[in-house]
Design a protein around this motif. Structure first.
Motif, PDB file in Angstrom:
ATOM      1  N   ALA A 305      50.332 -11.202  30.299  1.00 22.24           N
ATOM      2  CA  ALA A 305      51.570 -11.811  30.785  1.00 22.24           C
ATOM      3  C   ALA A 305      51.986 -12.986  29.894  1.00 22.24           C
ATOM      4  O   ALA A 305      53.177 -13.181  29.599  1.00 22.24           O
ATOM      5  CB  ALA A 305      51.380 -12.264  32.235  1.00 22.24           C
ATOM      6  N   SER A 306      50.977 -13.768  29.502  1.00 23.15           N
ATOM      7  CA  SER A 306      51.284 -14.891  28.611  1.00 23.15           C
ATOM      8  C   SER A 306      51.854 -14.400  27.294  1.00 23.15           C
ATOM      9  O   SER A 306      52.796 -14.986  26.737  1.00 23.15           O
ATOM     10  CB  SER A 306      50.020 -15.721  28.365  1.00 23.15           C
ATOM     11  OG  SER A 306      49.539 -16.249  29.574  1.00 23.15           O
ATOM     12  N   ASN A 307      51.296 -13.282  26.802  1.00 22.28           N
ATOM     13  CA  ASN A 307      51.815 -12.711  25.553  1.00 22.28           C
ATOM     14  C   ASN A 307      53.264 -12.257  25.713  1.00 22.28           C
ATOM     15  O   ASN A 307      54.106 -12.422  24.809  1.00 22.28           O
ATOM     16  CB  ASN A 307      50.948 -11.526  25.108  1.00 22.28           C
ATOM     17  CG  ASN A 307      49.674 -11.990  24.413  1.00 22.28           C
ATOM     18  OD1 ASN A 307      49.583 -13.144  24.016  1.00 22.28           O
ATOM     19  ND2 ASN A 307      48.720 -11.092  24.269  1.00 22.28           N
ATOM     20  N   ASP A 308      53.543 -11.656  26.883  1.00 21.39           N
ATOM     21  CA  ASP A 308      54.912 -11.204  27.123  1.00 21.39           C
ATOM     22  C   ASP A 308      55.881 -12.380  27.104  1.00 21.39           C
ATOM     23  O   ASP A 308      56.986 -12.302  26.527  1.00 21.39           O
ATOM     24  CB  ASP A 308      54.988 -10.469  28.467  1.00 21.39           C
ATOM     25  CG  ASP A 308      54.250  -9.144  28.419  1.00 21.39           C
ATOM     26  OD1 ASP A 308      53.993  -8.646  27.302  1.00 21.39           O
ATOM     27  OD2 ASP A 308      53.917  -8.608  29.509  1.00 21.39           O
ATOM     28  N   GLU A 309      55.460 -13.486  27.752  1.00 22.34           N
ATOM     29  CA  GLU A 309      56.319 -14.673  27.750  1.00 22.34           C
ATOM     30  C   GLU A 309      56.493 -15.211  26.328  1.00 22.34           C
ATOM     31  O   GLU A 309      57.584 -15.651  25.933  1.00 22.34           O
ATOM     32  CB  GLU A 309      55.716 -15.744  28.651  1.00 22.34           C
ATOM     33  CG  GLU A 309      55.694 -15.361  30.131  1.00 22.34           C
ATOM     34  CD  GLU A 309      55.024 -16.416  30.979  1.00 22.34           C
ATOM     35  OE1 GLU A 309      54.559 -17.428  30.396  1.00 22.34           O
ATOM     36  OE2 GLU A 309      54.945 -16.241  32.212  1.00 22.34           O
ATOM     37  N   LEU A 310      55.400 -15.168  25.583  1.00 22.56           N
ATOM     38  CA  LEU A 310      55.477 -15.646  24.211  1.00 22.56           C
ATOM     39  C   LEU A 310      56.407 -14.784  23.362  1.00 22.56           C
ATOM     40  O   LEU A 310      57.194 -15.291  22.557  1.00 22.56           O
ATOM     41  CB  LEU A 310      54.071 -15.678  23.605  1.00 22.56           C
ATOM     42  CG  LEU A 310      53.965 -16.162  22.162  1.00 22.56           C
ATOM     43  CD1 LEU A 310      54.488 -17.594  22.037  1.00 22.56           C
ATOM     44  CD2 LEU A 310      52.525 -16.071  21.673  1.00 22.56           C
ATOM     45  N   LEU A 312      58.924 -13.078  24.468  1.00 17.21           N
ATOM     46  CA  LEU A 312      60.294 -13.383  24.873  1.00 17.21           C
ATOM     47  C   LEU A 312      60.796 -14.651  24.174  1.00 17.21           C
ATOM     48  O   LEU A 312      61.934 -14.718  23.678  1.00 17.21           O
ATOM     49  CB  LEU A 312      60.372 -13.543  26.385  1.00 17.21           C
ATOM     50  CG  LEU A 312      61.750 -13.895  26.961  1.00 17.21           C
ATOM     51  CD1 LEU A 312      62.768 -12.796  26.620  1.00 17.21           C
ATOM     52  CD2 LEU A 312      61.671 -14.108  28.474  1.00 17.21           C
ATOM     53  N   ALA A 313      59.935 -15.650  24.141  1.00 21.69           N
ATOM     54  CA  ALA A 313      60.332 -16.893  23.470  1.00 21.69           C
ATOM     55  C   ALA A 313      60.554 -16.673  21.978  1.00 21.69           C
ATOM     56  O   ALA A 313      61.472 -17.247  21.373  1.00 21.69           O
ATOM     57  CB  ALA A 313      59.261 -17.957  23.696  1.00 21.69           C
TER      58      ALA A 313
END
Length: 581
Positions: A305-310, A312-313
Motif C-alpha cells: 500500500a505504501s508503494n502504491d501511495e508512493l 501515485l506521488a
C-alpha cells in the motif's frame, strides 16, 4: 402315521392342552435328570466370573444334596468346576447362545463318577440339564481326559499369549486403549494413554468412556467410537483437538488417532481399539509459524500500500522530475527483489530446520539443544527423553529438569561451552540419573559432546548436546576383565599344583609317566622312568612312537582301555623286558 421329523417342534401347538407355565413346572418336577437355572455374574471388565443358582429341580436337589435355591454361588457349591471344565463350558454356552453338551468328571468332590451336561441359554439365564454318567464307556472316559488335557494346554498357551500381548501393549511406543461394547467400557489402557488422559488405571478401568472422562462429553469421540462399532470400519483423526483435565485444569491438546474395531477368535465384534499419539507441541509450533507468516503477509500488504501511495506521488511529480522517478522506481525494484530473496531464504531455513529435526529424531543417540545462558530446552529426541526418564520439557532449564546433574559437573561444562564457544568432549563418563521406578539414582556411562551453536556474529546462543549411552559397553568390558583375571588366576593355581606334583614325582623311586589324548602323547616322565630309556627322547611323542616295543607287548592296548573306559588298571609283576631299550 406322519413323519415326526417332518416339522420342527412348536410349543404353540400344545398351548391349549398344556398351558406353558403348568408345562414348565411339570417338566421340572417330573424330570429324571437334574435341571438347574443359573444367572451370570460379570466382573469389572464384562467377563463372566460366576453364576447365581436361581433354581434346582427335585432331581437336581437329590443329586447335589442342595435345596431348591442354595445360599452360595455356582463356584462356591462346585469348587472343582474350573478343574473339570464345567464352568468354562457353561460360560461358552451362555455367550454363544447355542445348545451345547459335554461330559465332566468330579473325582475331587467325592462323586467318583462322570456327569453328562447339556446347556442352553434362555433369555438372560442359562438352563443346564445333568445326569450321572456311571455307565459311560472307557473310551468316552479316555476321550474326555484327552479333551481336558488339550483344553488345559490350550488354556496355558492362551494365557501365555495373553501375557505376551499385555506386555506388548504396556510397552508400546504409542498410546493404546480398549473400549468394549456399546457402553464403550474401558477394559485396558497402557501408561501412554493414561498420561494423555491424566488418569490412573483405577480411575478408568471398567468404566464407560464418558463416565471415566466426563470432560469429553460433547467433543464427539464417543460418536466416532459408536460409528466404528456400527460400520465395523476404522475411524482416524489427524491433529484432532481434545480438551482434557490435567493437573486440576482443562487443557486443549492435539492428537493423531485411529479407532479400529476388533474381534474375538470366533470373528465376533468385541469393541474398539484406540491407538493415539499426542502431537500438541508440533501443532503449537506450526500455529506459531502460521501466525508469523500471517504477520509477514500483513507487513507486505502494508508495504505494498505504501508503494502504491508512493507511485501515485511519483506520477504527480512526473512532470517536475522524471529522473528522480526513474531512480525511485529502480530502488523499488531492488527492494522487491531483496524482499523476495529474504522470503526465499526464510523458507529454505524453515525447511532445513524441519529436515534437521527429522534426522535428529531418528539417530540412535540422545540429542538435545539448549538455548541461552540458563540452558533451556528447545529440542530433544525420543532417545534423550528415554535416557533422562521423560522429565525434560521444552522451555525448561536443564538444572530444573535434571537437578542431580549439578553436583556431577555437567552444568559447569555447559556454562564453559556457552562462555568460551569451544566444544567439550567426554568418553565413558559416569553419570547418575534419578530413576522414578527404582526411587533412586542409577549409574550410567556416556560418550558425549557439548557443541556450541553460534549466531551470525559468531557468538554462542545455544548448545547441541549429543550423548551415546555406553553403559552396556563399560559393564561388558569390566565383566570381561574380571573373567579374564579369574581365568589367569585359575591357570596359575593349576600350574602351581602341577609343579608341586612334579616335584614330588622327581623324588620318588617309582617309575612315573603321564600321557594325554587318544594317542597317549607323553607329557611327563620322572627320572626313574627316563633311566629305562637312557638317551632316548620321550616327552612330546606318542607312546607308540617313543616306545615302539610297547605296541607288541600290549602296553598300548592297556592304555587305550583305560582312556576309553575311564576305569583304572592295576597289574602285579608284569614283565617289562619287552619294553626295554
Amino acid at each position: 402315521m406322519p413323519d415326526v421329523d417332518a416339522a420342527p417342534f412348536q410349543l404353540r401347538d400344545f398351548r391349549e392342552a398344556f398351558p406353558p407355565d403348568d408345562l414348565l413346572v411339570g417338566l421340572l418336577e417330573a424330570s429324571l435328570s437334574g435341571i438347574a437355572l443359573y444367572a451370570p455374574i460379570r466382573g469389572a471388565s464384562g467377563e463372566i466370573v460366576d453364576f447365581t443358582i436361581e433354581l434346582l429341580n427335585p432331581a437336581a436337589q437329590r443329586l447335589l444334596g442342595q435345596p431348591a435355591r442354595p445360599a452360595g454361588t455356582y463356584l462356591q457349591c462346585h469348587p472343582h468346576a474350573h478343574q473339570s471344565g464345567a464352568f468354562a463350558f457353561q460360560c461358552e454356552a451362555f455367550e454363544l447362545g447355542q445348545p451345547a453338551r459335554m461330559v465332566a468328571c468330579y473325582p475331587a468332590e467325592g462323586l467318583d463318577t462322570y456327569w453328562q451336561l447339556a446347556a442352553q441359554r434362555v433369555g438372560q439365564g442359562l438352563l443346564v440339564s445333568f445326569s450321572n454318567a456311571v455307565d459311560a464307556t472307557r473310551a468316552a472316559e479316555e476321550a474326555l481326559r484327552e479333551s481336558r488335557a488339550r483344553e488345559q494346554a490350550a488354556q496355558a498357551t492362551a494365557e501365555h499369549q495373553r501375557a505376551q500381548f499385555e506386555a506388548l501393549v504396556q510397552q508400546a511406543p504409542v498410546a493404546i486403549a480398549f473400549f468394549k461394547g456399546p457402553a464403550q467400557r474401558i477394559t485396558a489402557a497402557n501408561p501412554r494413554m493414561l498420561r494423555i488422559w491424566g488418569r490412573t488405571r483405577n480411575d478408568v478401568l471398567g468404566r464407560p468412556l464418558l463416565e471415566a472422562l466426563p470432560e469429553l462429553e460433547g467433543q464427539g469421540f464417543d460418536l466416532l467410537i459408536a460409528h466404528a462399532l456400527a460400520t465395523q470400519e476404522p475411524v482416524a483423526g489427524n491433529e484432532a483437538p481434545a480438551t482434557l483435565q490435567r493437573d486440576g485444569q482443562l487443557l486443549t491438546t492435539y492428537h493423531n488417532f485411529v479407532f479400529q474395531p476388533f474381534y474375538d477368535e470366533h470373528g465376533a465384534l468385541q469393541g474398539v481399539i484406540n491407538v493415539a499419539a499426542e502431537v500438541t507441541e508440533q501443532v503449537k509450533a506450526r500455529h506459531q509459524i502460521e501466525e508469523k507468516e500471517l504477520l509477514t503477509s500483513q507487513l507486505n500488504e502494508e508495504f505494498k500500500a505504501s508503494n502504491d501511495e508512493l507511485l501515485l506521488a511519483q506520477q504527480q511529480l512526473y512532470q517536475l522530475n522524471e529522473e528522480l522517478e526513474a531512480r525511485v522506481a529502480d530502488r523499488t525494484q531492488a527492494l522487491a527483489a531483496a524482499l523476495a530473496e529474504t522470503q526465499h531464504q526464510r523458507e529454505q531455513l524453515r525447511q532445513q530446520q524441519q529436515h534437521l529435526q527429522h534426522i535428529l529424531g531418528q539417530v540412535p543417540a540422545s540429542v538435545a539443544t539448549l538455548a541461552g545462558p540458563d540452558h533451556r530446552y528447545t529440542f530433544f529426541n525420543a532417545n534423550y527423553l528415554a535416557l533422562t526418564g521423560w522429565r525434560p520439557r521444552l522451555g525448561l532449564a536443564e538444572a530444573e529438569a535434571l537437578p542431580e546433574l549439578a553436583s556431577q559437573g555437567f552444568g559447569q561444562l555447559l556454562d564453559e561451552v556457552f562462555a568460551t564457544g569451544q566444544p567439550v568432549f567426554g568418553t565413558e563418563k559416569p553419570l547418575l540419573l534419578y530413576n522414578d521406578a527404582a526411587g533412586e539414582p542409577t549409574q550410567r556411562y556416556i560418550d558425549f559432546i557439548y557443541q556450541p551453536l553460534l549466531d551470525g556474529r559468531g557468538q554462542p546462543h545455544g548448545i547441541l548436546a549429543f550423548l551415546v549411552d555406553t553403559t552396556d559397553r563399560v559393564r561388558s568390558r569390566a565383566q570381561a576383565a574380571a573373567a579374564q583375571a579369574e581365568v589367569v588366576a585359575v591357570a596359575q593355581r593349576l600350574a602351581a599344583q602341577r609343579e608341586s606334583f612334579y616335584h614330588v614325582f622327581e623324588q620318588t623311586s617309582a617309575l612315573i609317566f603321564i600321557a594325554r589324548g587318544p594317542d597317549h602323547r607323553i607329557d611327563y616322565v620322572n627320572p626313574e622312568y627316563q633311566q629305562l630309556f637312557p638317551g632316548r627322547p620321550l616327552v612330546g611323542l606318542p607312546t607308540a612312537v617313543a616306545i615302539p616295543d610297547a605296541v607288541q607287548g600290549g602296553f598300548i592296548a592297556l592304555l587305550d582301555q583305560v582312556y576309553q573306559t575311564g576305569e583304572p588298571y592295576s597289574g602285579n609283576e608284569v614283565p617289562a623286558a619287552s619294553y626295554d631299550a
